[in-house]
Design a protein around this motif. Sequence first.
Motif, PDB file in Angstrom:
ATOM      1  N   GLU A 148       0.833  -1.203   0.000  1.00 55.30           N
ATOM      2  CA  GLU A 148       0.000   0.000   0.000  1.00 55.30           C
ATOM      3  C   GLU A 148       0.868   1.252   0.000  1.00 55.30           C
ATOM      4  OE1 GLU A 148      -2.824  -0.235   3.165  1.00 55.30           O
ATOM      5  OE2 GLU A 148      -4.298   0.962   2.071  1.00 55.30           O
ATOM      6  N   ARG A 380      -8.104  -6.019   1.108  1.00 56.09           N
ATOM      7  CA  ARG A 380      -7.335  -4.785   1.280  1.00 56.09           C
ATOM      8  C   ARG A 380      -7.426  -3.888   0.052  1.00 56.09           C
ATOM      9  NH1 ARG A 380      -2.685  -2.865   4.229  1.00 56.09           N
ATOM     10  NH2 ARG A 380      -3.173  -4.519   5.725  1.00 56.09           N
ATOM     11  N   PHE A 381      -7.456  -4.512  -1.135  1.00 58.56           N
ATOM     12  CA  PHE A 381      -7.499  -3.726  -2.378  1.00 58.56           C
ATOM     13  C   PHE A 381      -8.733  -4.117  -3.198  1.00 58.56           C
ATOM     14  CE2 PHE A 381      -2.969  -4.264  -1.294  1.00 58.56           C
ATOM     15  CZ  PHE A 381      -2.608  -2.934  -1.150  1.00 58.56           C
ATOM     16  N   LYS A 413      -6.561   4.698  -5.100  1.00 61.39           N
ATOM     17  CA  LYS A 413      -6.192   5.123  -3.742  1.00 61.39           C
ATOM     18  C   LYS A 413      -7.398   5.788  -3.101  1.00 61.39           C
ATOM     19  CE  LYS A 413      -1.838   6.063  -1.770  1.00 61.39           C
ATOM     20  NZ  LYS A 413      -0.626   5.372  -2.051  1.00 61.39           N
TER      21      LYS A 413
END
Lengths: 414, 77
Positions: A148, A380-381, A413
């Motif tokens: 990240e 997470r993504f 992001k």
Amino acid sequence: MSYNPTAPDTTADRTTGEPATLPTDRRTGCPFDPPAGLTAPDDRPLRRMRYADGHIGWLATSHAAARAVLSDPRFSARYELLHLPVPMPGMEGMTQVPPASPGDFLGLDAPEHTRFRRLLTGKFTVRRMRQLAERVEGFTHECLDAMEQAGPVVDLVEAFARPVPALMICELLGVPYADRDRFQGHVATVFDQTSDAEARGAAFAAVGQFIGELVAAKRAEPTDDLLSDLTTSDLTEEELIGVGGVLLAAGLDTTANMLGLGTFALLSNPGQLDALRADPGLAEQTVEELLRYLSVADPIARAALEDVEIEGQLVRAGETVTVSVQAANRDPLKFPEPDRLDIHRRATGHLSFGHGPHQCLGQQLARVEMTVAFPALFARFPTLRLAVPPQEVPLRDRANIYGVISLPVTWDKE
Amino acid sequence: MSDPNERLRLGVDRDRCVGAGMCALTAPEVFDQDDDEGLVVLLHPEPAPGHRAAARMAAGLCPARAIILHSPDPTDP
């Protein structure tokens, strides 16, 4: 990228009755599919195949034939009895494969193989591996944090697929935390296809030396890990270092390639990925299906010690049979619609960890690593996607373990 | 397919076992592995009806054919 000096003529056996060579070029179609000609509808579970040294042996492509060969003690795994299905880099022209070096139990039969296997199986039980899930989670989140920070646009292989299993095997073997960068650097070079043979050889020697030093340290001052435990066994110093090397190589390259190629496969099948995201309870099933669908460790060779009949076909003593795990895992008799990635299917019974007495020792560890890592990555993504067109993802189509060389990914992001 | 009501008696051959763990993974209520050698431990030689299908599957998956399915004795009521 299309360089392939051993491009096989896979149609030879049909048109002229001549033995075919092993099809190895996965690039002709979908990067996740076996090479053309390998799983073509065929009523012969075993067919004649010409080996790198001219030996006329066999190729087993059905699930039933693959299982039969791999579980039959009349077939040997000893390297020196095997003919190579395709020329190996640096071994061109070699007519005989050298016997297994000390500690390399993959190339031994019972009872020699059993001696090593029995020392290790207790360390890799289902229960023990499940107890490691929390550690795997920790390593996974460390890698995701770093990813990240570094991105968007990172190479998923370098940031995630390689380090997660590397960190875990370090922990299991007992590689000190402070040494892991040095250790990982050598290992990465060994498996880096873009580094030349000399650099890889030097890195391989460095890994051996590293394990040697480690073994000496564990002997002097045992800690709570696998190598320390093994120093109290009856293994010789050479065998101990060999076993350490086998565990390291088997544990790293395989899972790393499953994580890299598996991510590529899921990103390429958004419907399947959405289903996994919607129900993380599908993680274990997804891992089994990815193992089946991708079959990264392939093929497996065995030599007949005596005349053996397999699926109605007589294999003569001395003949090598190459078992195609990819073909067996795409056998429509075993897995309906085999070319479809379907995380809802029960892929149990795939042969991606092999079968018989050599079935992968670390398979339960690999399962835990993947079952933890894939869902964590996609959680997470949520917008994770390829950063290059899919056809530009470089593939390891000249390696023993298939996978992606790198996988550039990006995300939005927050 | 086997009759789900049929009794099932299991046996294991620890000499053949290679500790791959497929049984403990597939039918954890019926099989375990010991901590020393990772070899099969039979928890229930006559598994409850709800665990029979998993036990049969474990026998089929065993890479070493170390799990034996005994046919029910026909004279056994």
